[in-house]
Enzyme design. Structure first.
Site, PDB file in Angstrom:
ATOM      1  N   GLU A   1       5.373 -15.729 -11.260  1.00  0.00           N
ATOM      2  CA  GLU A   1       4.929 -14.345 -11.038  1.00  0.00           C
ATOM      3  C   GLU A   1       4.537 -13.677 -12.351  1.00  0.00           C
ATOM      4  OE1 GLU A   1       7.514 -12.199  -7.739  1.00  0.00           O
ATOM      5  OE2 GLU A   1       8.757 -12.771  -9.424  1.00  0.00           O
TER       6      GLU A   1
ATOM      7  N   LYS B   1       5.475  -4.588  -4.965  1.00  0.00           N
ATOM      8  CA  LYS B   1       6.950  -4.641  -4.957  1.00  0.00           C
ATOM      9  C   LYS B   1       7.507  -4.640  -3.539  1.00  0.00           C
ATOM     10  CE  LYS B   1      10.927  -3.714  -7.423  1.00  0.00           C
ATOM     11  NZ  LYS B   1      11.213  -5.056  -7.930  1.00  0.00           N
TER      12      LYS B   1
ATOM     13  N   TRP C   1      -3.177  -2.732  -1.461  1.00  0.00           N
ATOM     14  CA  TRP C   1      -2.903  -4.149  -1.682  1.00  0.00           C
ATOM     15  C   TRP C   1      -3.762  -4.867  -0.643  1.00  0.00           C
ATOM     16  CZ3 TRP C   1      -1.157  -8.499   0.869  1.00  0.00           C
ATOM     17  CH2 TRP C   1      -0.817  -9.584   0.052  1.00  0.00           C
TER      18      TRP C   1
ATOM     19  N   ASN D   1      -1.971   1.266   6.240  1.00  0.00           N
ATOM     20  CA  ASN D   1      -1.083   0.230   5.730  1.00  0.00           C
ATOM     21  C   ASN D   1      -0.860  -0.761   6.874  1.00  0.00           C
ATOM     22  OD1 ASN D   1       2.352   0.213   4.467  1.00  0.00           O
ATOM     23  ND2 ASN D   1       0.798  -1.334   4.442  1.00  0.00           N
ATOM     24  N   GLY D   2      -1.187  -2.016   6.619  1.00  0.00           N
ATOM     25  CA  GLY D   2      -0.973  -3.025   7.651  1.00  0.00           C
ATOM     26  C   GLY D   2      -2.210  -3.860   7.885  1.00  0.00           C
TER      27      GLY D   2
ATOM     28  N   ARG E   1       3.783  -0.240  -4.612  1.00  0.00           N
ATOM     29  CA  ARG E   1       3.499  -0.829  -3.299  1.00  0.00           C
ATOM     30  C   ARG E   1       2.156  -1.554  -3.254  1.00  0.00           C
ATOM     31  NH1 ARG E   1       6.930   1.731   0.445  1.00  0.00           N
ATOM     32  NH2 ARG E   1       5.686   0.897   2.123  1.00  0.00           N
TER      33      ARG E   1
ATOM     34  N   HIS F   1      12.423 -38.698  -5.499  1.00  0.00           N
ATOM     35  CA  HIS F   1      11.852 -38.989  -4.184  1.00  0.00           C
ATOM     36  C   HIS F   1      10.357 -38.683  -4.138  1.00  0.00           C
ATOM     37  CE1 HIS F   1      15.647 -40.000  -2.243  1.00  0.00           C
ATOM     38  NE2 HIS F   1      16.188 -39.033  -2.966  1.00  0.00           N
TER      39      HIS F   1
ATOM     40  N   CYS G   1       0.835  -1.194   0.000  1.00  0.00           N
ATOM     41  CA  CYS G   1       0.000   0.000   0.000  1.00  0.00           C
ATOM     42  C   CYS G   1       0.873   1.250   0.000  1.00  0.00           C
ATOM     43  CB  CYS G   1      -0.980   0.022   1.166  1.00  0.00           C
ATOM     44  SG  CYS G   1      -0.806   1.350   2.300  1.00  0.00           S
TER      45      CYS G   1
ATOM     46  N   GLU H   1      14.924 -19.309  -8.682  1.00  0.00           N
ATOM     47  CA  GLU H   1      14.657 -17.987  -9.259  1.00  0.00           C
ATOM     48  C   GLU H   1      13.888 -18.126 -10.583  1.00  0.00           C
ATOM     49  OE1 GLU H   1      14.633 -15.026  -8.440  1.00  0.00           O
ATOM     50  OE2 GLU H   1      15.049 -13.727 -10.134  1.00  0.00           O
TER      51      GLU H   1
ATOM     52  N   LYS I   1      10.084 -16.499 -11.410  1.00  0.00           N
ATOM     53  CA  LYS I   1       9.787 -15.585 -12.524  1.00  0.00           C
ATOM     54  C   LYS I   1       8.649 -16.132 -13.372  1.00  0.00           C
ATOM     55  CE  LYS I   1      11.862 -13.551 -10.673  1.00  0.00           C
ATOM     56  NZ  LYS I   1      12.327 -12.455  -9.858  1.00  0.00           N
TER      57      LYS I   1
HETATM   58  N1  GLU Z   1      -5.582  -4.157   5.647  1.00  0.00           N
HETATM   59  C1  GLU Z   1      -5.924  -3.066   4.798  1.00  0.00           C
HETATM   60  C2  GLU Z   1      -6.828  -3.503   3.655  1.00  0.00           C
HETATM   61  O1  GLU Z   1      -6.995  -4.621   3.352  1.00  0.00           O
HETATM   62  C3  GLU Z   1      -4.706  -2.327   4.268  1.00  0.00           C
HETATM   63  C4  GLU Z   1      -3.879  -3.169   3.362  1.00  0.00           C
HETATM   64  C5  GLU Z   1      -2.689  -2.390   2.788  1.00  0.00           C
HETATM   65  O2  GLU Z   1      -1.685  -2.263   3.506  1.00  0.00           O
HETATM   66  O3  GLU Z   1      -2.777  -1.964   1.616  1.00  0.00           O
HETATM   67  O4  GLU Z   1      -7.425  -2.709   3.022  1.00  0.00           O
END
Ligand code: GLU
Length: 592
Positions: A476, A587, A75, A101-102, A28, A492, A2, A469, A473
């Protein structure tokens, strides 16, 4: 994850300033975006699903002359990618806006209490509880102390920025993700990183964990949880703001692959003093740990092989988010080496902070971004100097990490000159791989592979990290399932999946792994596998052959460039429109 960008000041064009700032932060997170600006005595909010990069500067929000606002690129962690879940989130009155954010780990419990009190929720996000909690105490306590009380009630690693329709203030608080205040003339900015701010001012304050900032006519920094005044530490950044462009390339992804030879040469020619200092720390340490996530973790795995083989040194490795289950080994004599492109991965920062503060270990970071959180908290920093990497998929930064680790291993063994020579030779080989005829070969192969359901990649020893790696790639960028194995491991279990036409890339450098990995290729071929060999020697077992030169351990660098090109051209062959921003990724991974 974010991006947060907010502005308060003399300009009447806050919406435009914020929109431009968000564009720079979009790496972000790019699920959705939104802006809230103060317009008269109300907040005007504009939210959209999708990337902000494509938005022209005539979005409706720009018609509002405003000198205060907050913006966000998301995000998603809690709640789908919808307009309702996009930030900013508002309280019941529509007068308080929050970007976040979080993850609010206790949001469910808080939400239930707020619903009982009559609050109406519009979104499925954890973030929305913050706006309603601020609303609860706003009238009684005033805005800033209500934001502070609210933040103190949140569990988890969070950064929030909030404003309201009445006061002319922006309040920010953080414990986790970065927030940087930009100090302009009669104007203040706050953003998730310095990129967006540098364009406006070089004077900044890095908000520390458990601090809050009140941005209005001037700036006040307070401690959390109590709210005591703190004298802010101001920094003057001498970093240049450079808006990267794609030049003649269609995507940053491809442009950055073409920068790989320069990155290897730069490591060989310019990074030796830093590498020598890192080597001294490694020699002194009693126990060394690499900690990294994603691509960087594969560079770290490569590092464990390089250190063993070249420097006869044992290093431990842990994925960032797993390190907490191993940290009992850490003592004050331990050297922890976080490796990260952004320097902002919370899964790396969190254990590093604990190792530093609680275990008193020494931290020597290998990072690409100047001024990032890891850069600032580490005792020693080795800057990769691969330049700003815009594509979400790591390419040149991974090459830079491996190059530094090769040089470090040779320096530790007392043969730095040889390390430099091998790097220079590999830069020449990578240049050849980037030639027209080689690229043509990779394009043709990508078209052959594009409809496969799975691609397997094997390598032994150091080449196992190239295999990892390569598969990342392919996953992603091309959204195609790929899995990497040490060559001996398939038999195995996973060999059960091999059938006629199963594609398998085999890294076969001219080293101690060659005979064994060729035997593994034979085992796959005997079950119908379609073998793509990568290395200096042709072999009958290969159906396709992508040659590299034999550059001892540095052969891994051309192997990796080939993998990056395959990821890119497979993405194009599979019709992926924007390989610079693959779905669901960001990123800088700043949530747990
Ligand atoms: N947890 C929040 C959401 O889902 C913020 C996520 C973020 O850091 O963009 O909207």
């Amino acid at each position: 994850m974010c991006g947060i960008f907010a502005y308060v000041g003399k300009k009447k064009s806050a919406p435009k300033t914020i929109l431009e700032g968000l564009k720079l932060l979009e790496y972000r997170g790019y699920d959705s975006w939104g802006i809230a600006v103060k317009y008269g005595k109300k907040l005007v909010v504009d939210k959209h699903v999708g990337k902000i990069g494509n938005v022209s500067l005539d979005s409706s929000i720009l018609n509002h002359k405003s000198s205060l606002g907050v913006g966000h690129t998301r995000w998603a962690t809690h709640g789908g990618v919808t307009q309702k879940n996009a930030h900013p989130h508002l309280d019941c009155t529509g007068g308080i806006a929050v970007v976040h954010n979080g993850i609010v780990e206790n949001f469910q419990e808080l939400k239930e209490k707020l619903i009982k009190k009559g609050h109406k929720f519009i979104s499925e996000t954890d973030t929305e509880v913050i706006a309603h909690l601020v609303e609860e105490n706003y009238k009684k306590e005033g805005f800033s102390s209500s934001v502070r009380d609210t933040f103190n009630r949140l569990k988890g690693l969070n950064a929030i920025v909030s404003t309201n329709s009445i006061s002319s203030e922006i309040i920010a608080a953080k414990n986790g993700s970065p927030l940087i205040v930009g100090l302009g003339r009669d104007e203040l900015y706050i953003a998730s990183d310095s990129t967006g701010i540098l364009k406006h001012t070089k004077n900044v304050i890095f908000l520390e964990d458990n601090q809050m900032a009140i941005l209005g006519k001037d700036i006040k920094i307070l401690s959390l949880p109590k709210g005591n005044k703190i004298k802010p530490k101001k920094h003057k950044l001498n970093w240049k703001f450079k808006e990267e462009d794609r030049g003649k390339y269609k995507h940053f992804f491809l442009k950055e692959i073409y920068e790989e030879p320069r990155v290897i040469e730069n490591t060989a020619l310019n990074l030796l003093p830093q590498v020598q200092n890192l080597s001294k720390l490694i020699k002194k340490a009693f126990g060394t740990f690499f900690i990294a996530c994603g691509s960087a973790s594969y560079a770290a795995i490569g590092g464990t092989y390089l250190f063993s083989k070249i420097a006869k040194k044992h290093v431990n490795f842990s994925i960032g988010s797993e390190f907490k289950y191993m940290e009992d080994f850490i003592t004050p004599k331990t050297l922890v080496i976080p490796i990260s492109q952004s320097g902002e991965s919370i899964d790396v920062i969190e254990p590093v902070v604990r190792a530093k503060n609680e275990k008193k270990a020494k931290i020597a970071a290998i990072i690409n971004v100047l001024g990032s959180t890891l850069y600032r908290i580490s005792d020693f920093k080795l800057l990769l100097e691969s330049g700003s990497e815009k594509a979400v998929v790591a390419t040149k930064s991974f090459i830079a990490m491996l190059s530094v680790l090769i040089l470090t291993a040779y320096t530790l063994s007392g043969r730095k000159d040889k390390g430099q020579k091998l790097l220079q030779k590999s830069a020449e080989n990578v240049k050849k791989i980037l030639s027209y005829s080689y690229i043509k070969k990779i394009k043709i192969l990508s078209r052959k592979l594009k409809d496969k359901e799975h691609i397997y990649v094997i390598g032994r020893g150091l080449s196992y990290s190239a295999a990892l790696e390569a598969t990342l790639k392919i996953k992603e960028a091309a959204c195609l399932h790929a899995e990497a194995f040490p060559g001996g491991e398939l038999k195995h279990g996973v060999i059960a999946l091999i059938e006629k036409g199963s594609a398998c890339i085999v890294f076969a450098p001219n080293d101690e792994t060659y005979d064994d990995v060729i035997s593994n290729a034979q085992e796959i071929k005997a079950r119908g596998g379609y073998i793509i060999g990568v290395g200096p020697k042709e072999n009958n077992v290969f159906d396709e052959f992508l040659p590299t030169e034999d550059i001892e351990e540095a052969t891994i660098l051309p192997q990796v460039t080939i993998s990056h090109l395959l990821g890119y051209y497979l993405a194009l062959a599979r019709g992926i429109k924007d390989p610079d921003k693959p779905r669901n990724l960001a990123k800088s991974v700043t949530v747990k």
